[in-house]
Design a protein around this motif. Structure first.
Motif, PDB file in Angstrom:
ATOM      1  N   LYS A  95      -1.350  10.056  -9.477  1.00  0.00           N
ATOM      2  CA  LYS A  95      -0.933   9.122  -8.422  1.00  0.00           C
ATOM      3  C   LYS A  95       0.254   9.679  -7.635  1.00  0.00           C
ATOM      4  O   LYS A  95       0.307   9.573  -6.407  1.00  0.00           O
ATOM      5  N   GLU A 155      -8.920   5.265  -9.401  1.00  0.00           N
ATOM      6  CA  GLU A 155      -7.883   4.602  -8.607  1.00  0.00           C
ATOM      7  C   GLU A 155      -7.333   5.550  -7.543  1.00  0.00           C
ATOM      8  O   GLU A 155      -7.158   5.163  -6.381  1.00  0.00           O
ATOM      9  N   LEU A 174      -7.315   5.184  -3.539  1.00  0.00           N
ATOM     10  CA  LEU A 174      -6.124   5.239  -2.675  1.00  0.00           C
ATOM     11  C   LEU A 174      -6.385   6.153  -1.477  1.00  0.00           C
ATOM     12  O   LEU A 174      -6.062   5.810  -0.337  1.00  0.00           O
ATOM     13  N   HIS A 221      -8.735   4.418   0.905  1.00  0.00           N
ATOM     14  CA  HIS A 221      -8.064   3.379   1.682  1.00  0.00           C
ATOM     15  C   HIS A 221      -7.235   3.981   2.806  1.00  0.00           C
ATOM     16  O   HIS A 221      -7.133   3.399   3.888  1.00  0.00           O
ATOM     17  N   MET A 265       2.805   2.819  -5.577  1.00  0.00           N
ATOM     18  CA  MET A 265       1.946   1.733  -5.064  1.00  0.00           C
ATOM     19  C   MET A 265       0.540   1.901  -5.647  1.00  0.00           C
ATOM     20  O   MET A 265      -0.045   2.970  -5.537  1.00  0.00           O
ATOM     21  N   SER A 266       0.031   0.859  -6.270  1.00  0.00           N
ATOM     22  CA  SER A 266      -1.311   0.942  -6.878  1.00  0.00           C
ATOM     23  C   SER A 266      -2.397   0.682  -5.832  1.00  0.00           C
ATOM     24  O   SER A 266      -2.106   0.286  -4.695  1.00  0.00           O
ATOM     25  N   LEU A 267      -3.627   0.868  -6.264  1.00  0.00           N
ATOM     26  CA  LEU A 267      -4.761   0.586  -5.367  1.00  0.00           C
ATOM     27  C   LEU A 267      -4.763  -0.894  -4.976  1.00  0.00           C
ATOM     28  O   LEU A 267      -5.127  -1.239  -3.856  1.00  0.00           O
ATOM     29  N   LYS A 268      -4.314  -1.737  -5.904  1.00  0.00           N
ATOM     30  CA  LYS A 268      -4.262  -3.180  -5.585  1.00  0.00           C
ATOM     31  C   LYS A 268      -3.335  -3.428  -4.386  1.00  0.00           C
ATOM     32  O   LYS A 268      -3.705  -4.124  -3.438  1.00  0.00           O
ATOM     33  N   PHE A 274      -2.307  -1.287  -2.094  1.00  0.00           N
ATOM     34  CA  PHE A 274      -2.829  -0.657  -0.871  1.00  0.00           C
ATOM     35  C   PHE A 274      -3.994  -1.483  -0.320  1.00  0.00           C
ATOM     36  O   PHE A 274      -4.153  -1.610   0.897  1.00  0.00           O
ATOM     37  N   HIS A 275      -4.782  -2.062  -1.233  1.00  0.00           N
ATOM     38  CA  HIS A 275      -5.908  -2.880  -0.782  1.00  0.00           C
ATOM     39  C   HIS A 275      -5.408  -4.142  -0.076  1.00  0.00           C
ATOM     40  O   HIS A 275      -5.967  -4.548   0.944  1.00  0.00           O
ATOM     41  N   LEU A 307      -7.488  -9.732  -9.459  1.00  0.00           N
ATOM     42  CA  LEU A 307      -6.645  -8.601  -9.874  1.00  0.00           C
ATOM     43  C   LEU A 307      -5.243  -9.043 -10.313  1.00  0.00           C
ATOM     44  O   LEU A 307      -4.308  -8.241 -10.322  1.00  0.00           O
ATOM     45  N   ILE A 360      -3.219  -6.941 -12.775  1.00  0.00           N
ATOM     46  CA  ILE A 360      -2.951  -5.525 -12.460  1.00  0.00           C
ATOM     47  C   ILE A 360      -1.662  -5.420 -11.645  1.00  0.00           C
ATOM     48  O   ILE A 360      -1.428  -6.217 -10.726  1.00  0.00           O
TER      49      ILE A 360
END
Lengths: 260, 68
Positions: A19, A237, A241, A244, B1-4, B6-7, B62, B65
């Motif tokens: 990450k 994940e 990222l 996204h 920053m997690s995918l959550k 960013f989503h 989520l 998370i």
């Protein structure tokens, strides 16, 4: 030898290795696209006139919806792994890859449309835009004249005038000897198309990169789930990222190039 | 920053885009724009509303998370 922080986060950064690496990479990507967006703004404000409505809004909108759907599917793929549901992960990850392929297919169609759309200038000073009979790809006057038996005239269907977007006029016959310029709407057409092809071409390359990476996680890369499920979830994940970021770039590209 | 996280950022940006495009399409139609783009604008407004509903649902899904 065990590499530390592949799964558990480092105490100082709070991030696992992949990450942290991905965010450093995305920082460089922000600078790359930021420089290109800045170039676009500077070129546009410095230009006395700027071509408007040169692109297909319906196709751009369709591609925007496709990318929004793929962002949802990739998050659901990652959430499935968090819930230890590998079968559902395969479903959502596969859907993401298919949506990415659909995006590229629509983009390729748009590019093809531009390379079969022509600008013509005649000796009497008249200028027209439209399509040639047979929809030849990226034809030029030099290429036409270099043919063993160049045609004496061309059938040309001009675009409709302002206010009748998407409609075409009646085909006209143009004598080759009367044509002084013939070019497709490629990057050489004007500054707008130059920056359009650079920005969307670079973005499309990122989408293709995403297809490769996300496709690998869906296919052969998913074997890692059996041996290191936590690490595989982290990989997905990180892929999400990146994906996204690519989608967020499009969220800025669409209104900038298609609407404004 | 997690995918959550960013989503969440991406969905909020998409909602803004959907409403922005809807507004653009209505404005364009009033000034003689074509019907297909107007219909797409209305679809976009509906998508904006659907994304708000999705946004609430995904936050709930989520919730365990981390944002980091």
């Amino acid at each position: 030898m065990q590499i530390p922080h592949n799964v558990e986060p480092r105490p100082d950064t709070g991030l696992y290795n992949a990450k942290l690496g991905l965010w450093l990479f995305l920082a460089s990507e922000v600078m790359l696209f930021g420089a290109l967006f800045s170039s676009y703004i500077l070129l546009r404000v410095g230009s006395p006139e700027w071509p408007m409505r040169q692109l297909s809004v319906p196709l751009g909108t369709l591609n925007t919806f496709v990318l929004i759907l793929s962002s949802i599917s990739i998050v659901l793929a990652w959430a499935s792994l968090k819930e230890r549901d590998f079968g559902r992960f395969k479903l959502w990850q596969g859907a993401t890859v298919l949506l990415a392929v659909l995006f590229i297919s629509i983009k390729a169609f748009e590019y093809h449309d531009k390379f079969t759309h022509y600008y013509v200038r005649l000796q009497d000073g008249r200028e027209m835009t439209g399509h040639l009979e047979g929809q030849p790809f990226n034809l030029t006057l030099a290429k036409l004249k270099a043919l063993p038996t160049p045609p004496k005239e061309l059938s040309f269907t001009p675009d409709a005038h302002e206010g009748k977007r998407g409609e075409h006029g009646e085909p006209v016959r143009l004598e080759l000897a009367q044509i002084t310029k013939l070019e497709a709407f490629g990057p050489w057409r004007n500054t707008f198309f130059a920056i359009y092809f650079v920005l969307t071409g670079l973005h499309a390359l990122h989408v293709i990169g995403g297809i490769v990476v996300l496709g690998y996680f869906w296919g052969p890369g998913s074997r890692m789930w059996r041996t290191e499920p936590e690490r595989f979830t982290n990989r997905v994940e990180v892929g999400g990222l990146y994906w996204h970021f690519v989608e967020l770039v499009w969220i800025f590209l669409f209104p900038t190039l298609y609407l404004l | 920053m997690s995918l959550k996280a960013f989503h969440v950022l991406f969905v909020l940006s998409s909602i803004l885009l959907c409403f922005g495009f809807g507004g653009w399409a209505i404005h364009d139609r009033v000034h003689g724009g074509n019907l297909l783009e107007f219909i797409l604008g209305l679809v976009s407004l509906a998508c904006g509303l659907a994304l708000i509903i999705y946004f609430k649902a995904v936050l709930k899904k989520l919730r365990h998370i981390s944002y980091l």
